[in-house]
Scaffold this motif. Structure first.
Motif, PDB file in Angstrom:
ATOM      1  N   GLY A  13       0.820  -1.628  -0.136  1.00  0.00           N
ATOM      2  CA  GLY A  13      -0.136   0.041   0.349  1.00  0.00           C
ATOM      3  C   GLY A  13       0.535   1.053  -0.074  1.00  0.00           C
ATOM      4  O   GLY A  13       0.122   2.257   0.501  1.00  0.00           O
ATOM      5  N   ILE A  14       2.580   1.145   0.136  1.00  0.00           N
ATOM      6  CA  ILE A  14       2.927   1.962  -0.050  1.00  0.00           C
ATOM      7  C   ILE A  14       3.272   2.752  -1.527  1.00  0.00           C
ATOM      8  O   ILE A  14       3.535   2.149  -2.032  1.00  0.00           O
ATOM      9  CB  ILE A  14       4.443   2.364   0.671  1.00  0.00           C
ATOM     10  N   PRO A  15       3.581   4.075  -1.618  1.00  0.00           N
ATOM     11  CA  PRO A  15       3.402   4.829  -2.582  1.00  0.00           C
ATOM     12  C   PRO A  15       4.762   4.585  -3.417  1.00  0.00           C
ATOM     13  O   PRO A  15       5.654   4.220  -2.337  1.00  0.00           O
ATOM     14  CB  PRO A  15       3.657   6.269  -2.537  1.00  0.00           C
ATOM     15  N   LYS A  16       5.465   5.139  -4.584  1.00  0.00           N
ATOM     16  CA  LYS A  16       7.143   3.947  -4.760  1.00  0.00           C
ATOM     17  C   LYS A  16       7.772   4.975  -4.242  1.00  0.00           C
ATOM     18  O   LYS A  16       9.067   4.005  -3.987  1.00  0.00           O
ATOM     19  CB  LYS A  16       6.804   4.183  -6.481  1.00  0.00           C
ATOM     20  N   VAL A  17       7.459   5.957  -4.569  1.00  0.00           N
ATOM     21  CA  VAL A  17       9.177   6.987  -3.896  1.00  0.00           C
ATOM     22  C   VAL A  17       9.260   7.653  -2.318  1.00  0.00           C
ATOM     23  O   VAL A  17       7.470   8.359  -2.307  1.00  0.00           O
ATOM     24  CB  VAL A  17       9.809   8.276  -5.465  1.00  0.00           C
ATOM     25  N   THR A  18      10.002   7.170  -1.353  1.00  0.00           N
ATOM     26  CA  THR A  18       9.622   7.647  -0.342  1.00  0.00           C
ATOM     27  C   THR A  18      10.573   7.875   0.573  1.00  0.00           C
ATOM     28  O   THR A  18      11.805   7.426  -0.137  1.00  0.00           O
ATOM     29  CB  THR A  18       8.566   6.560   0.637  1.00  0.00           C
ATOM     30  N   ASP A  46      13.252   8.067   3.682  1.00  0.00           N
ATOM     31  CA  ASP A  46      13.968   7.018   4.406  1.00  0.00           C
ATOM     32  C   ASP A  46      14.344   7.768   5.663  1.00  0.00           C
ATOM     33  O   ASP A  46      15.578   8.303   5.665  1.00  0.00           O
ATOM     34  CB  ASP A  46      15.007   6.228   4.457  1.00  0.00           C
ATOM     35  N   TYR A  47      13.999   8.346   6.650  1.00  0.00           N
ATOM     36  CA  TYR A  47      14.020   8.978   6.994  1.00  0.00           C
ATOM     37  C   TYR A  47      14.877   8.882   8.048  1.00  0.00           C
ATOM     38  O   TYR A  47      16.044   9.311   8.931  1.00  0.00           O
ATOM     39  CB  TYR A  47      12.353   9.448   8.290  1.00  0.00           C
ATOM     40  N   PHE A  65       0.880   8.751  10.170  1.00  0.00           N
ATOM     41  CA  PHE A  65       0.457   9.314   9.979  1.00  0.00           C
ATOM     42  C   PHE A  65       0.780  10.754  10.402  1.00  0.00           C
ATOM     43  O   PHE A  65       0.146  11.938  10.065  1.00  0.00           O
ATOM     44  CB  PHE A  65      -1.569   9.497  11.842  1.00  0.00           C
ATOM     45  N   GLY A  66       1.745  10.369  10.668  1.00  0.00           N
ATOM     46  CA  GLY A  66       2.808  11.507  10.453  1.00  0.00           C
ATOM     47  C   GLY A  66       3.278  12.244   9.321  1.00  0.00           C
ATOM     48  O   GLY A  66       3.713  13.205   8.693  1.00  0.00           O
ATOM     49  N   GLY A  67       2.565  11.302   7.804  1.00  0.00           N
ATOM     50  CA  GLY A  67       2.961  11.469   6.913  1.00  0.00           C
ATOM     51  C   GLY A  67       4.388  10.762   5.929  1.00  0.00           C
ATOM     52  O   GLY A  67       4.534  10.750   5.020  1.00  0.00           O
ATOM     53  N   ARG A  68       4.772   9.997   6.468  1.00  0.00           N
ATOM     54  CA  ARG A  68       5.409   9.076   6.101  1.00  0.00           C
ATOM     55  C   ARG A  68       5.905   8.398   4.515  1.00  0.00           C
ATOM     56  O   ARG A  68       6.277   8.260   3.997  1.00  0.00           O
ATOM     57  CB  ARG A  68       6.396   7.950   7.345  1.00  0.00           C
ATOM     58  N   VAL A  83      -2.935  11.454  -0.662  1.00  0.00           N
ATOM     59  CA  VAL A  83      -1.877  10.597  -1.176  1.00  0.00           C
ATOM     60  C   VAL A  83      -2.114   9.753  -0.932  1.00  0.00           C
ATOM     61  O   VAL A  83      -2.368   8.104  -1.575  1.00  0.00           O
ATOM     62  CB  VAL A  83      -0.359  10.761  -0.835  1.00  0.00           C
ATOM     63  N   ILE A  84      -2.934   9.369   0.552  1.00  0.00           N
ATOM     64  CA  ILE A  84      -2.793   7.562   0.173  1.00  0.00           C
ATOM     65  C   ILE A  84      -3.978   7.914   2.111  1.00  0.00           C
ATOM     66  O   ILE A  84      -4.795   8.676   2.351  1.00  0.00           O
ATOM     67  CB  ILE A  84      -1.884   6.865   1.991  1.00  0.00           C
ATOM     68  N   SER A  85      -5.686   6.629   1.859  1.00  0.00           N
ATOM     69  CA  SER A  85      -7.026   6.633   1.729  1.00  0.00           C
ATOM     70  C   SER A  85      -6.351   6.498   3.794  1.00  0.00           C
ATOM     71  O   SER A  85      -5.025   5.258   3.835  1.00  0.00           O
ATOM     72  CB  SER A  85      -8.175   5.958   1.288  1.00  0.00           C
ATOM     73  N   LEU A  86      -7.095   6.109   4.661  1.00  0.00           N
ATOM     74  CA  LEU A  86      -7.586   6.301   5.772  1.00  0.00           C
ATOM     75  C   LEU A  86      -7.614   4.594   6.177  1.00  0.00           C
ATOM     76  O   LEU A  86      -6.551   4.223   6.683  1.00  0.00           O
ATOM     77  CB  LEU A  86      -8.909   6.510   6.546  1.00  0.00           C
ATOM     78  N   THR A  87      -7.806   3.736   5.066  1.00  0.00           N
ATOM     79  CA  THR A  87      -7.901   2.705   5.555  1.00  0.00           C
ATOM     80  C   THR A  87      -6.799   2.094   4.582  1.00  0.00           C
ATOM     81  O   THR A  87      -5.880   1.100   5.366  1.00  0.00           O
ATOM     82  CB  THR A  87      -9.303   1.696   3.921  1.00  0.00           C
ATOM     83  N   THR A  88      -5.887   2.541   3.707  1.00  0.00           N
ATOM     84  CA  THR A  88      -4.528   1.887   3.192  1.00  0.00           C
ATOM     85  C   THR A  88      -3.699   2.912   4.702  1.00  0.00           C
ATOM     86  O   THR A  88      -2.799   1.962   5.104  1.00  0.00           O
ATOM     87  CB  THR A  88      -4.213   2.814   2.336  1.00  0.00           C
ATOM     88  N   ALA A  89      -4.426   3.810   5.058  1.00  0.00           N
ATOM     89  CA  ALA A  89      -3.297   4.386   6.200  1.00  0.00           C
ATOM     90  C   ALA A  89      -3.485   2.900   7.594  1.00  0.00           C
ATOM     91  O   ALA A  89      -2.377   2.689   7.755  1.00  0.00           O
ATOM     92  CB  ALA A  89      -3.679   5.718   7.098  1.00  0.00           C
ATOM     93  N   SER A  90      -4.773   2.585   8.029  1.00  0.00           N
ATOM     94  CA  SER A  90      -4.484   1.813   8.514  1.00  0.00           C
ATOM     95  C   SER A  90      -4.170   0.315   8.838  1.00  0.00           C
ATOM     96  O   SER A  90      -3.429   0.267   9.517  1.00  0.00           O
ATOM     97  CB  SER A  90      -5.667   1.599   9.153  1.00  0.00           C
TER      98      SER A  90
END
Lengths: 62, 468
Positions: free
Chosen positions: B50-55, B57-58, B131-134, B141-148
């Motif tokens: 469920g994560i986008p392709k490019v993120t 890494d903090y 939920f901090g936007g990582r 960008v992502i829905s609440l379902t994907t976030a959960s």
């Protein structure tokens, strides 16, 4: 005691500690290095193998 | 019932690994440790769904400490477990929570509380990440379902890590946390040396294949792993093992047993890799916050705010969307990596090394006080176990004075050495990063000692009963 004297005193303590320090015997050092290198190699080979397999399965460098 | 007791009580309801009811043989322990390593490596290759392709890494700067892998089930690595442990240890070390870790009952309570607190930290960090936007703003960008779903995957991945850690310390050898750190660094070293694959620009990832592919010409590559970097890693490995075995031995005798003498060894790296872990964590946190501030306020209309943010750190966005440090205070808190960048700005290299050494020394001295490794605590242990130093009265005031002549110099010398090694390893572009190799080498050294102890206990059941 003034700061420069404290620093001088501390340097003397460091010299004393280093003088008292004992170095490892040669074969002990070689044995330990060998075993730690063996451990690193074991972990590294397993990790490399699993990562290569995962890369080939997913088709994109992870 | 205090805070710790509540945590300890909750721990009973959290499924965990059962302690063995019988003696676990050395071979079984080696087998279980091997199984844990394989499971850990496999989990670091399972991508999050469920994560986008490019993120971004903090934890990139801290990956060698927190293990795990970005964008996978082990995104959080061991960070929640380590953070929970440090927080509780600081509470106990600074007497905010009254606990006597020398008593078995209190130690059991502390361990149980630490388990529950680790779960709380897992939930806390997973929430911040998702939920901090990582992975992109929730709802945009992502829905609440994907976030959960992402939160649930992160929780499961970290909970399995906690179980693997317990499995290692009860059925395996040494500590799982250390094993994951060493495994992460070892994999990085072997991947960046022997990987036959190419990246999207057509360059070999592995330094050895780059050398072979160029017909023996390419010994050094800027921004890529190289054979010079590998040689630097080998040098760090050898130097650290040598320093680890250099010891100041203080003669001791036993008051109750006439004529019995021994030696109390104080390793030159008395505080091991603790200063480096804290120093690099501090630098990475400042770097992380600076990145966030710059991303948020670098184009702000408020002049003063813009200047302040730039003073802390200014960045440039690279083609891959990552932020590259260009100036500001953070420029001097991040290590120049590789010969070219180290020599192209020598002032930065010098300032970085000096700051790293100073911070290392400060953390080293503080840790010695907080963790009960200071002269007073050691002297009390001497007196309570009937040991003394020949030629000195057996009062802990006298013993403290003698011990402090060695403990503090060795602490500061050790912190300086560790800081210098870490900095120079990065300047030479060592594979696995200087601090990573430092950590891995010291952990392997500790594993070697655990293995030796296990072998002795295996061979001599009487000694095993005595040490239990």
């Amino acid at each position: 005691m003034s700061l420069p004297n404290k620093i001088k005193d501390f340097i003397v303590q460091c010299e004393r500690a280093l003088k008292k320090a004992s170095k490892p015997a040669r074969n002990e050092f070689l044995k330990i290095s060998g075993i730690c290198l063996l451990g690193l190699t074991l972990l590294g080979v397993i990790g490399l193998t699993i990562r290569l397999i995962a890369n080939l399965l997913s088709g994109s460098p992870v | 019932m205090d805070f710790l007791e509540v945590l300890a009580k909750i721990s009973k309801y959290i499924p965990g690994v059962k302690n063995p009811k019988r003696h676990v043989t050395l071979n079984e322990k080696i087998l279980w440790t091997g199984i844990v390593v394989v499971i850990y490596y496999v989990l670091t290759q399972v991508p999050l769904y469920g994560i986008p392709k490019v993120t971004t890494d903090y934890l990139a700067q801290l990956r060698f400490i927190f293990a795990g892998a970005a964008g996978t089930l082990l995104e959080l690595g061991i960070s929640p477990i380590v953070t929970a442990g440090i927080i509780l240890e600081l509470f106990v070390g600074s007497k905010i929570i009254e606990l006597d870790l020398t008593s078995a009952e209190d130690r059991a309570k502390f361990t149980a509380a630490q388990r529950t607190f680790s779960i709380i930290m897992i939930i806390f960090e997973a929430s911040i990440y998702v939920f901090g936007g990582r992975y992109g703003r929730v709802g945009e960008v992502i829905s609440l379902t994907t976030a959960s779903l992402l939160f649930f995957q992160l929780f499961i991945g970290s909970y399995i890590t906690l179980l693997l850690d317990e499995l290692t310390s009860t059925w395996g050898i040494g500590s799982g946390i250390s094993l994951f750190i060493a495994a992460g660094v070892a994999q990085t070293i072997f991947w960046e040396t022997f990987s036959p694959l190419k990246d999207k620009y057509g360059n070999y990832i592995g330094a050895l294949f780059a050398l072979i592919g160029s017909g023996g010409a390419v010994w050094y590559r800027e921004g890529y792993p190289s054979m010079v970097g590998l040689l630097a890693s080998v040098v760090v490995f050898v130097v650290v093992i040598f320093l680890q075995t250099v010891q100041v031995e203080i003669p001791i005798s036993y008051g109750s047993v006439k004529g019995m003498r021994g030696k109390y060894p104080i390793s030159l790296l008395y505080i091991s890799n603790i200063p480096i872990i804290f120093a690099s964590t501090l630098f990475a946190d400042v770097y992380l916050i600076s990145q966030m501030l710059w991303s948020r306020f670098s184009t702000s209309t408020n002049e003063l705010l813009r200047r302040l943010v730039s003073l802390i750190g200014t960045y440039e966005v690279t083609e891959t969307g990552r932020l590259s440090i260009k100036g500001g205070l953070c420029y001097y808190l991040t290590s120049p990596y590789g010969l070219h960048s180290a020599m192209s700005d020598p002032l930065r290299s010098i300032i970085y090394t000096v700051v790293l050494i100073i911070v290392s020394v400060i953390f080293g001295v503080v840790w010695v006080e907080l963790s009960g490794m200071d002269a007073k605590s050691i002297a009390k242990q001497f007196v309570s176990s009937g040991m003394t130093i020949p030629g000195f009265r057996s009062s802990y005031k006298v013993l403290e004075k003698v011990l402090s002549r060695y403990i503090y110099p060795v602490t500061i010398i050790g912190a300086i050495l560790v800081g210098v090694i870490a900095a120079f390893a990065d300047f030479f572009g060592s594979i696995g990063r200087g601090m990573g190799i430092l950590l891995a080498t010291m952990i392997l050294w500790q594993f070697y000692q655990s293995l030796a102890r296990e072998q002795i206990q295996e061979a001599h059941p009487l000694i095993r009963r005595f040490m239990k």
